[in-house]
Motif scaffolding. Structure first.
Motif, PDB file in Angstrom:
ATOM      1  N   ARG A  93       1.066  -1.116   0.102  1.00 33.68           N
ATOM      2  CA  ARG A  93       0.155  -0.136   0.209  1.00 33.68           C
ATOM      3  C   ARG A  93       0.763   1.327   0.011  1.00 33.68           C
ATOM      4  NH1 ARG A  93      -4.383  -1.118   4.766  1.00 33.68           N
ATOM      5  NH2 ARG A  93      -2.983  -2.879   5.108  1.00 33.68           N
ATOM      6  N   ARG A  94       0.372   2.259  -0.624  1.00 33.29           N
ATOM      7  CA  ARG A  94       0.957   3.648  -0.700  1.00 33.29           C
ATOM      8  C   ARG A  94       0.938   4.016   0.645  1.00 33.29           C
ATOM      9  NH1 ARG A  94       4.678   6.502  -1.505  1.00 33.29           N
ATOM     10  NH2 ARG A  94       4.230   8.644  -2.405  1.00 33.29           N
ATOM     11  N   ALA A  95       1.804   4.522   1.337  1.00 30.91           N
ATOM     12  CA  ALA A  95       1.863   5.272   2.466  1.00 30.91           C
ATOM     13  C   ALA A  95       2.519   6.481   2.521  1.00 30.91           C
ATOM     14  CB  ALA A  95       2.796   4.312   3.613  1.00 30.91           C
ATOM     15  N   ALA A  96       2.384   7.238   3.673  1.00 32.19           N
ATOM     16  CA  ALA A  96       3.047   8.809   3.662  1.00 32.19           C
ATOM     17  C   ALA A  96       4.431   8.919   3.281  1.00 32.19           C
ATOM     18  CB  ALA A  96       2.832   9.492   4.973  1.00 32.19           C
ATOM     19  N   HIS A  97       5.280   7.813   3.706  1.00 36.62           N
ATOM     20  CA  HIS A  97       6.802   7.799   3.486  1.00 36.62           C
ATOM     21  C   HIS A  97       6.973   6.689   2.489  1.00 36.62           C
ATOM     22  CE1 HIS A  97       6.900  11.421   6.186  1.00 36.62           C
ATOM     23  NE2 HIS A  97       6.252  10.917   6.984  1.00 36.62           N
ATOM     24  N   GLY A  98       6.380   6.208   1.745  1.00 35.57           N
ATOM     25  CA  GLY A  98       6.874   5.001   0.625  1.00 35.57           C
ATOM     26  C   GLY A  98       5.762   4.069   0.680  1.00 35.57           C
ATOM     27  N   TYR A  99       5.951   2.933   0.587  1.00 38.75           N
ATOM     28  CA  TYR A  99       5.039   1.683   0.483  1.00 38.75           C
ATOM     29  C   TYR A  99       5.046   0.769   1.791  1.00 38.75           C
ATOM     30  CZ  TYR A  99       5.259   3.372  -4.357  1.00 38.75           C
ATOM     31  OH  TYR A  99       4.870   4.029  -5.418  1.00 38.75           O
ATOM     32  N   THR A 113       8.126  -0.840   5.800  1.00 40.11           N
ATOM     33  CA  THR A 113       7.815   0.227   4.927  1.00 40.11           C
ATOM     34  C   THR A 113       9.145   0.531   4.007  1.00 40.11           C
ATOM     35  OG1 THR A 113       6.460   1.335   6.436  1.00 40.11           O
ATOM     36  CG2 THR A 113       7.387   2.804   4.622  1.00 40.11           C
ATOM     37  N   VAL A 114       9.009   0.454   2.999  1.00 43.55           N
ATOM     38  CA  VAL A 114       9.971   0.572   1.657  1.00 43.55           C
ATOM     39  C   VAL A 114       9.613   1.912   1.233  1.00 43.55           C
ATOM     40  CG1 VAL A 114      10.738  -0.041  -0.495  1.00 43.55           C
ATOM     41  CG2 VAL A 114       9.905  -1.836   0.956  1.00 43.55           C
ATOM     42  N   GLU A 115      11.035   2.836   1.330  1.00 42.99           N
ATOM     43  CA  GLU A 115      10.690   4.186   0.954  1.00 42.99           C
ATOM     44  C   GLU A 115      10.395   4.682  -0.323  1.00 42.99           C
ATOM     45  OE1 GLU A 115      14.405   6.148   2.111  1.00 42.99           O
ATOM     46  OE2 GLU A 115      13.941   5.851   4.286  1.00 42.99           O
ATOM     47  N   ASN A 116      11.207   3.714  -1.556  1.00 42.28           N
ATOM     48  CA  ASN A 116      10.765   3.976  -3.128  1.00 42.28           C
ATOM     49  C   ASN A 116      11.223   2.952  -3.863  1.00 42.28           C
ATOM     50  OD1 ASN A 116      13.808   4.354  -3.074  1.00 42.28           O
ATOM     51  ND2 ASN A 116      13.803   6.345  -2.196  1.00 42.28           N
ATOM     52  N   ASP A 117      11.247   3.034  -5.127  1.00 45.87           N
ATOM     53  CA  ASP A 117      11.477   1.933  -5.917  1.00 45.87           C
ATOM     54  C   ASP A 117      13.070   1.570  -6.020  1.00 45.87           C
ATOM     55  OD1 ASP A 117       8.856   2.038  -6.635  1.00 45.87           O
ATOM     56  OD2 ASP A 117       9.169   3.230  -8.389  1.00 45.87           O
ATOM     57  N   GLU A 118      13.658   2.494  -5.571  1.00 48.36           N
ATOM     58  CA  GLU A 118      15.121   2.217  -5.553  1.00 48.36           C
ATOM     59  C   GLU A 118      15.655   1.429  -4.418  1.00 48.36           C
ATOM     60  OE1 GLU A 118      14.440   5.717  -5.792  1.00 48.36           O
ATOM     61  OE2 GLU A 118      14.574   5.307  -7.956  1.00 48.36           O
ATOM     62  N   PRO A 148       0.628 -16.687  -7.690  1.00 52.83           N
ATOM     63  CA  PRO A 148       0.280 -15.625  -8.836  1.00 52.83           C
ATOM     64  C   PRO A 148       0.024 -14.236  -8.202  1.00 52.83           C
ATOM     65  CG  PRO A 148      -0.456 -17.804  -9.239  1.00 52.83           C
ATOM     66  CD  PRO A 148      -0.006 -17.935  -7.956  1.00 52.83           C
ATOM     67  N   LYS A 149      -0.975 -14.206  -7.056  1.00 46.57           N
ATOM     68  CA  LYS A 149      -1.380 -12.912  -6.698  1.00 46.57           C
ATOM     69  C   LYS A 149      -0.172 -12.097  -6.016  1.00 46.57           C
ATOM     70  CE  LYS A 149      -5.934 -14.231  -5.493  1.00 46.57           C
ATOM     71  NZ  LYS A 149      -7.042 -14.007  -4.466  1.00 46.57           N
ATOM     72  N   SER A 150       0.987 -13.058  -5.275  1.00 48.25           N
ATOM     73  CA  SER A 150       2.107 -12.064  -4.916  1.00 48.25           C
ATOM     74  C   SER A 150       3.060 -11.528  -6.152  1.00 48.25           C
ATOM     75  CB  SER A 150       3.011 -13.114  -4.097  1.00 48.25           C
ATOM     76  OG  SER A 150       2.017 -13.473  -2.925  1.00 48.25           O
ATOM     77  N   ARG A 151       3.014 -12.465  -7.270  1.00 46.92           N
ATOM     78  CA  ARG A 151       3.864 -11.897  -8.169  1.00 46.92           C
ATOM     79  C   ARG A 151       3.116 -10.649  -9.045  1.00 46.92           C
ATOM     80  NH1 ARG A 151       3.866 -17.623  -9.823  1.00 46.92           N
ATOM     81  NH2 ARG A 151       2.415 -17.017 -11.579  1.00 46.92           N
ATOM     82  N   GLN A 152       2.039 -10.673  -8.981  1.00 43.69           N
ATOM     83  CA  GLN A 152       1.033  -9.664  -9.565  1.00 43.69           C
ATOM     84  C   GLN A 152       1.395  -8.453  -8.663  1.00 43.69           C
ATOM     85  OE1 GLN A 152      -2.968  -9.898  -9.303  1.00 43.69           O
ATOM     86  NE2 GLN A 152      -3.430  -8.658 -11.147  1.00 43.69           N
ATOM     87  N   LYS A 153       1.341  -8.357  -7.345  1.00 44.49           N
ATOM     88  CA  LYS A 153       1.603  -7.324  -6.514  1.00 44.49           C
ATOM     89  C   LYS A 153       3.011  -6.985  -6.650  1.00 44.49           C
ATOM     90  CE  LYS A 153      -1.768  -8.417  -3.025  1.00 44.49           C
ATOM     91  NZ  LYS A 153      -2.334  -9.700  -3.655  1.00 44.49           N
ATOM     92  N   LEU A 154       3.847  -7.667  -6.639  1.00 40.91           N
ATOM     93  CA  LEU A 154       5.479  -7.465  -7.037  1.00 40.91           C
ATOM     94  C   LEU A 154       5.700  -6.436  -8.048  1.00 40.91           C
ATOM     95  CD1 LEU A 154       8.207  -7.616  -6.060  1.00 40.91           C
ATOM     96  CD2 LEU A 154       8.391  -9.650  -6.987  1.00 40.91           C
ATOM     97  N   GLU A 155       5.026  -7.054  -9.289  1.00 41.09           N
ATOM     98  CA  GLU A 155       4.948  -6.569 -10.607  1.00 41.09           C
ATOM     99  C   GLU A 155       4.619  -5.002 -10.694  1.00 41.09           C
ATOM    100  OE1 GLU A 155       3.290  -9.365 -13.321  1.00 41.09           O
ATOM    101  OE2 GLU A 155       5.104 -10.863 -13.010  1.00 41.09           O
ATOM    102  N   ARG A 156       3.536  -4.784  -9.800  1.00 40.76           N
ATOM    103  CA  ARG A 156       3.181  -3.399  -9.817  1.00 40.76           C
ATOM    104  C   ARG A 156       4.181  -2.485  -9.488  1.00 40.76           C
ATOM    105  NH1 ARG A 156      -2.838  -4.286  -7.420  1.00 40.76           N
ATOM    106  NH2 ARG A 156      -3.808  -5.289  -8.960  1.00 40.76           N
ATOM    107  N   TYR A 157       5.008  -2.747  -8.509  1.00 39.20           N
ATOM    108  CA  TYR A 157       5.911  -1.847  -7.858  1.00 39.20           C
ATOM    109  C   TYR A 157       7.329  -2.173  -8.217  1.00 39.20           C
ATOM    110  CZ  TYR A 157       1.879  -0.661  -5.164  1.00 39.20           C
ATOM    111  OH  TYR A 157       0.580  -0.706  -4.747  1.00 39.20           O
ATOM    112  N   TYR A 158       7.550  -3.234  -9.026  1.00 37.73           N
ATOM    113  CA  TYR A 158       8.996  -3.286  -9.266  1.00 37.73           C
ATOM    114  C   TYR A 158       9.120  -3.497 -11.006  1.00 37.73           C
ATOM    115  CZ  TYR A 158      13.202  -5.874 -10.076  1.00 37.73           C
ATOM    116  OH  TYR A 158      14.489  -6.133 -10.475  1.00 37.73           O
TER     117      TYR A 158
END
Length: 158
Positions: A93-99, A113-118, A148-158
């Motif tokens: 999920r998108r959060a105030a300071h990352g995901y 929490t992950v700060e950004n795509d990097e 499959p659902k985990s891969r789909q979530k990962l592909e959206r953000y990576y």
């Protein structure tokens, strides 16, 4: 750092400390065992360092060592290593300071929490490392092996 060696004199004291005797016969107490390439080549390149952090010896291939020394190295590394393996991704999920990631790891369910795509980086061999805001690294060893659902979530953000 000294050249790689196939002979390592390593012992554990009654107090539980590791003691290394180098080729010159100098005894080093409270030795630390460090995996040099923990994510890309975990089976090779182990360093022994002094309690002060000075490099003592580099072991290219621990498999070439006697079994008792390999066991001491494995025990020390197991105490030091902490890289949870992500087995399922429930929500990102998108959060105030990352995901915010809600996952199941080999150590149980957690969120971070992950700060950004990097903060999500591919490794050699197809693995992915995810670093949270506290610099804890999580590893996805084989993204294709996720459900499959985990891969789909990962592909959206990576």
């Amino acid at each position: 750092m000294k050249t790689p060696t196939a002979h390592v004199d390593l012992q554990r004291t009654e107090a539980g400390n590791l003691v290394f005797t180098d080729a010159a016969g100098v005894v080093h107490d409270k030795v630390l065992v460090v995996r040099l390439f923990p994510l890309t080549d975990p089976a090779h390149w182990i360093a022994l360092t002094s309690a002060a952090g000075h490099d003592l010896v580099c072991i290219e291939d621990p498999a070439a060592l006697p079994e008792d020394v390999r066991m001491l190295l494995a025990e020390a590394l197991a105490q030091r290593d902490f890289v949870p393996l992500i087995q399922a991704i429930h929500t990102i999920r998108r959060a105030a300071h990352g995901y915010e990631w809600y996952v199941t790891t080999n150590r149980g369910k957690t969120h971070f929490t992950v700060e950004n795509d990097e903060s999500i980086q591919p490794l050699a061999g197809g693995s992915i490392v995810v670093m949270d805001q506290r610099n804890t690294r999580y590893l996805i060893t084989d993204p294709a092996a996720l459900d499959p659902k985990s891969r789909q979530k990962l592909e959206r953000y990576y």
